[in-house]
Every structure is written in C-alpha cells, then in structure tokens.
Design a protein around this motif. Structure first.
Motif, PDB file in Angstrom:
ATOM      1  N   GLY A 194       0.782  -1.229   0.000  1.00 45.49           N
ATOM      2  CA  GLY A 194       0.000   0.000   0.000  1.00 45.49           C
ATOM      3  C   GLY A 194       0.809   1.271   0.000  1.00 45.49           C
ATOM      4  N   ARG A 195       2.140   1.168  -0.057  1.00 42.69           N
ATOM      5  CA  ARG A 195       2.970   2.365   0.068  1.00 42.69           C
ATOM      6  C   ARG A 195       3.564   2.835  -1.251  1.00 42.69           C
ATOM      7  NH1 ARG A 195       4.740  -0.249   4.959  1.00 42.69           N
ATOM      8  NH2 ARG A 195       6.596  -1.021   3.893  1.00 42.69           N
ATOM      9  N   ALA A 196       3.583   2.004  -2.227  1.00 46.73           N
ATOM     10  CA  ALA A 196       4.196   2.377  -3.504  1.00 46.73           C
ATOM     11  C   ALA A 196       3.631   1.471  -4.579  1.00 46.73           C
ATOM     12  CB  ALA A 196       5.719   2.233  -3.426  1.00 46.73           C
ATOM     13  N   LYS A 197       4.007   1.774  -5.839  1.00 43.28           N
ATOM     14  CA  LYS A 197       3.539   0.932  -6.930  1.00 43.28           C
ATOM     15  C   LYS A 197       4.141  -0.464  -6.793  1.00 43.28           C
ATOM     16  CE  LYS A 197       7.278   1.948 -10.160  1.00 43.28           C
ATOM     17  NZ  LYS A 197       7.650   2.388 -11.503  1.00 43.28           N
ATOM     18  N   MET A 198       3.466  -1.429  -7.416  1.00 41.03           N
ATOM     19  CA  MET A 198       3.957  -2.801  -7.390  1.00 41.03           C
ATOM     20  C   MET A 198       5.308  -2.860  -8.076  1.00 41.03           C
ATOM     21  SD  MET A 198       1.983  -6.272  -8.630  1.00 41.03           S
ATOM     22  CE  MET A 198       0.785  -6.175  -7.303  1.00 41.03           C
ATOM     23  N   SER A 199       6.262  -3.514  -7.435  1.00 42.31           N
ATOM     24  CA  SER A 199       7.624  -3.543  -7.949  1.00 42.31           C
ATOM     25  C   SER A 199       8.329  -4.812  -7.507  1.00 42.31           C
ATOM     26  CB  SER A 199       8.405  -2.315  -7.445  1.00 42.31           C
ATOM     27  OG  SER A 199       9.780  -2.439  -7.699  1.00 42.31           O
ATOM     28  N   LYS A 200       9.110  -5.394  -8.421  1.00 43.03           N
ATOM     29  CA  LYS A 200       9.902  -6.574  -8.084  1.00 43.03           C
ATOM     30  C   LYS A 200      10.893  -6.249  -6.968  1.00 43.03           C
ATOM     31  CE  LYS A 200      10.956  -6.649 -12.423  1.00 43.03           C
ATOM     32  NZ  LYS A 200      11.491  -6.904 -13.772  1.00 43.03           N
ATOM     33  N   SER A 201      11.537  -5.096  -7.064  1.00 38.83           N
ATOM     34  CA  SER A 201      12.601  -4.772  -6.107  1.00 38.83           C
ATOM     35  C   SER A 201      12.060  -4.484  -4.717  1.00 38.83           C
ATOM     36  CB  SER A 201      13.400  -3.571  -6.621  1.00 38.83           C
ATOM     37  OG  SER A 201      12.564  -2.428  -6.755  1.00 38.83           O
ATOM     38  N   ARG A 202      10.813  -4.061  -4.602  1.00 37.66           N
ATOM     39  CA  ARG A 202      10.261  -3.731  -3.288  1.00 37.66           C
ATOM     40  C   ARG A 202       9.632  -4.938  -2.588  1.00 37.66           C
ATOM     41  NH1 ARG A 202       8.312   1.014  -6.219  1.00 37.66           N
ATOM     42  NH2 ARG A 202       9.516   2.841  -5.593  1.00 37.66           N
ATOM     43  N   GLY A 203       9.499  -6.044  -3.293  1.00 36.42           N
ATOM     44  CA  GLY A 203       8.917  -7.228  -2.682  1.00 36.42           C
ATOM     45  C   GLY A 203       7.445  -7.082  -2.368  1.00 36.42           C
ATOM     46  N   ASN A 204       6.744  -6.220  -3.107  1.00 33.34           N
ATOM     47  CA  ASN A 204       5.317  -6.000  -2.846  1.00 33.34           C
ATOM     48  C   ASN A 204       4.466  -6.392  -4.053  1.00 33.34           C
ATOM     49  OD1 ASN A 204       5.932  -3.997  -4.667  1.00 33.34           O
ATOM     50  ND2 ASN A 204       5.170  -2.293  -3.420  1.00 33.34           N
ATOM     51  N   ALA A 205       4.936  -7.419  -4.777  1.00 35.87           N
ATOM     52  CA  ALA A 205       4.302  -7.779  -6.042  1.00 35.87           C
ATOM     53  C   ALA A 205       3.696  -9.174  -5.989  1.00 35.87           C
ATOM     54  CB  ALA A 205       5.320  -7.701  -7.179  1.00 35.87           C
ATOM     55  N   ILE A 206       2.633  -9.354  -6.750  1.00 31.93           N
ATOM     56  CA  ILE A 206       2.059 -10.672  -7.001  1.00 31.93           C
ATOM     57  C   ILE A 206       2.454 -11.061  -8.416  1.00 31.93           C
ATOM     58  CG2 ILE A 206      -0.070 -12.002  -7.278  1.00 31.93           C
ATOM     59  CD1 ILE A 206      -1.340 -10.188  -5.168  1.00 31.93           C
TER      60      ILE A 206
END
Length: 352
Positions: A194-206
């Motif tokens: 919920g803090r940034a766009k979905m990104s591989k590097s941020r580990g917040n992706a499906i």
C-alpha cells in the motif's frame, strides 16, 4: 516494411507481475494480433541500475522467464518477435546518432529518471540512466515502430522518442514514423504494502507465475485500512489496495459494489474481503498458468524464439541504419574520401 509495427518489452530483472500486466502486457496481448510485433529484452537498459557481473549473469535466466511470462499472458509465439537488445550492436550506433538531437535539460525533465536512480539506491544519476530515453528511442526507431504500448513510467520516454523522430525527419528527411503511445486502462497498480507501486525490487508484487497458495498468502498480508481494528468498524474503501485490486481483477462488478457497501458500514471483515480477492486473482491467473504449462512443455521453445527473433531484428536494424546514415549524408563522407584516395593512388602509380 509492409505491416504496421509495434515495439514493447521489459528489462530482464526478474519475473513479471500483475503491475506489468495492467500497465502494458494487457495492451500487448490485445495489439499483437494487429501489428508486426517486436518484444525487446532490454538488457542494456538493465545496466543503468543493475550492472554487476552477477546481474549480467542472471539476465540469461531472467530473459527466458520474461519471455515465458509474456507467452503465458497470451502473446502467441508465431505472432511475436522476441530479441535480445545487447546482441544487436547496431542499436548502439543508432543511439550515438540520435543523442545529438536532444538536450541534457530536456532529459533532466523526464520525471522517472530520478525515481529510477532513487529506487536503485544511487545518490547521483549515471550518464547511461540520463540517456535512458535516447537509447529507448533507438530501440523504437530502429525497427520503425508505429505503436508503443507502455505503462505510466515510460510515457514520458516515448514522448522523447516522438520529439527525436520529428527532429530527425525535419533535418534529414522522412525516415522514421512518429510512434503513437498506447496508454494502459490502469496506469499503475499499488503494491501489496500500500505504500508504492507494485515492484519486483520492493517485494510487494504478485507475480504472474505465482501459484494459488502464494497468491492467497500475499493477499492475506495485504495492507488495508489501518484504522479498522474490528470487522464491525466502518472502513475506508478509497485508497484501500484490497478494493483497488477488486476493481481491476474481480469481474463481478455487482459483488464488488456490495462488498464496498458492507465494508463502509462495518458489516464485513478484512479477512472475508481478502479471501474473495484471492479467489478472483487466482481465477484471473488460471488461464495464464495453463498457457505457462504448455510453454514449459516445450523446453526449447523460448530459446528458439529469442535466437530467431534476434537474428530477424538485427537484419531489420542494419537496414534502418543504412537508411539513417544515407539520409544524414554520413555514407557520402567516406565515399568522397575513398574516391580521392583512389585517385591519388592511381596518379602515383601512373608513370610520368
């Protein structure tokens, strides 16, 4: 060149995810049937932020996984030309010629450049990253693409390409089509945190390759309304990633509207809303999983597509570069020098 062309692609930095799908892949799947479609594996662009030996070594497997993801998403292998950017050195030649058609202040105004540097942990912008849009222009123009489906981050880059194409054509004659940008219906997808766009590097992706259990685990851990401590507390839908994903991936619009109403009234819990979201995403991914299984059943398919596509693209780029050099007059420069050298040689060889 007969059929109209499309150019699109990604950097081989890891598997593709739902953000890639809504940002550009959905458009690629829709458009690739209508255009002669080129899919770039942009490993030279990768070097602007990931350039260690380990990064470069991983690019081989990442490239294969990326092509597999795109095919699984619905791109048909016989309707697409996949190619490895670094295997076509003529793209670098075109980049050299185009970089003089844009100024440093213009490139500094591209909003994503500083964001990319920050995301890569760089305090200063490398020269290659500043010139990222120029190399991207070379990628697009080297195959003379007329259509470029991109996500929000790359929209400003394509505008630089359009400016360069117009300036080249004005200075030297009509060589390049001015490509049209095809925006996505959903420009960006917020990450599961919920803090940034979905990104591989941020580990917040499906990921498009995630199995059903992994999707369910990631959805259960998604960020939601932080002020909602119990299911009977009215919750906020606006800006809530769980409902943003429902809007994109749950085709049952009436059910989504009902869930939003109940959530606002404190009549449904986060767990239930997330379970329905996980079901919806898995239903969305099931056809992708089935296509992936068919692609992986032919272990030589992806390598074959990359090699054949790279060879075809290199021939196209060489042809484009010949026209570019001829239009600029660079070919004639050497020809004039060579003719003079030949006349001098003959004169020296002639007895007096």
């Amino acid at each position: 060149m007969s059929a109209a062309r499309m150019l699109t692609g990604d950097r081989p930095t890891g598997r593709l995810h739902l953000g890639h799908y809504v940002g550009s892949i959905a458009n690629r799947v829709r458009l690739h049937q209508r255009y002669d479609s080129f899919f770039i594996i942009a490993d030279l662009h990768m070097l602007t932020t990931r350039n260690t030996r380990e990064d470069i070594e991983r690019a081989t497997d990442n490239a294969r996984e990326m092509v597999t993801d795109v095919l699984a998403a619905g791109v048909e292998p016989d309707r697409a030309t996949f190619y490895l950017q670094s295997a076509i050195p003529e793209v670098g030649d075109l980049n050299t010629l185009l970089q003089n058609l844009v100024t440093v202040p213009r490139l500094e105004r591209v909003p994503s450049i500083k964001e990319m540097a920050r995301d890569a942990g760089k305090d200063e912008v490398p020269y290659g990253l500043l010139g990222y849009p120029v190399l991207q222009a070379a990628d697009i123009l080297c195959v003379r693409a007329q259509v470029v489906p991109v996500g929000k981050d790359n929209a400003a880059h394509v505008e630089v390409t359009r400016e360069i194409a117009r300036r080249f054509n004005h200075l030297y004659g009509e060589v390049f089509p001015v490509p049209e940008l095809v925006p996505a219906e959903t420009p960006t997808l917020v990450g599961t945190d919920g803090r940034a766009k979905m990104s591989k590097s941020r580990g917040n992706a499906i990921g498009l390759a995630d199995d059903a259990a992994t999707v369910r685990r990631k959805v259960r851990g998604m960020y939601t309304d932080p002020n909602r401590v119990r299911a009977d507390v009215p919750g906020t839908v606006e800006g809530n990633p769980v409902f943003a994903y429902h809007d994109v991936f749950n085709p049952d619009r009436a059910r989504v509207a009902e869930l939003k109403e109940r959530y606002r009234a404190g009549r449904v819990g986060d767990v239930a809303v997330k379970e329905e979201l996980a079901d919806a995403i898995n239903r969305f991914l099931d056809p992708i999983r089935e296509r992936r299984a068919r692609v992986e059943a032919d272990p030589g398919l992806v390598d074959r597509l990359i090699v054949e596509g790279t060879e075809r693209t290199r021939a196209e780029v060489r042809s484009t570069l010949v026209e570019v050099r001829r239009a600029m007059g660079l070919t004639a420069v050497y020809q004039r020098v060579r003719r003079r050298a030949e006349r001098t040689r003959r004169a020296a060889a002639t007895p007096s």
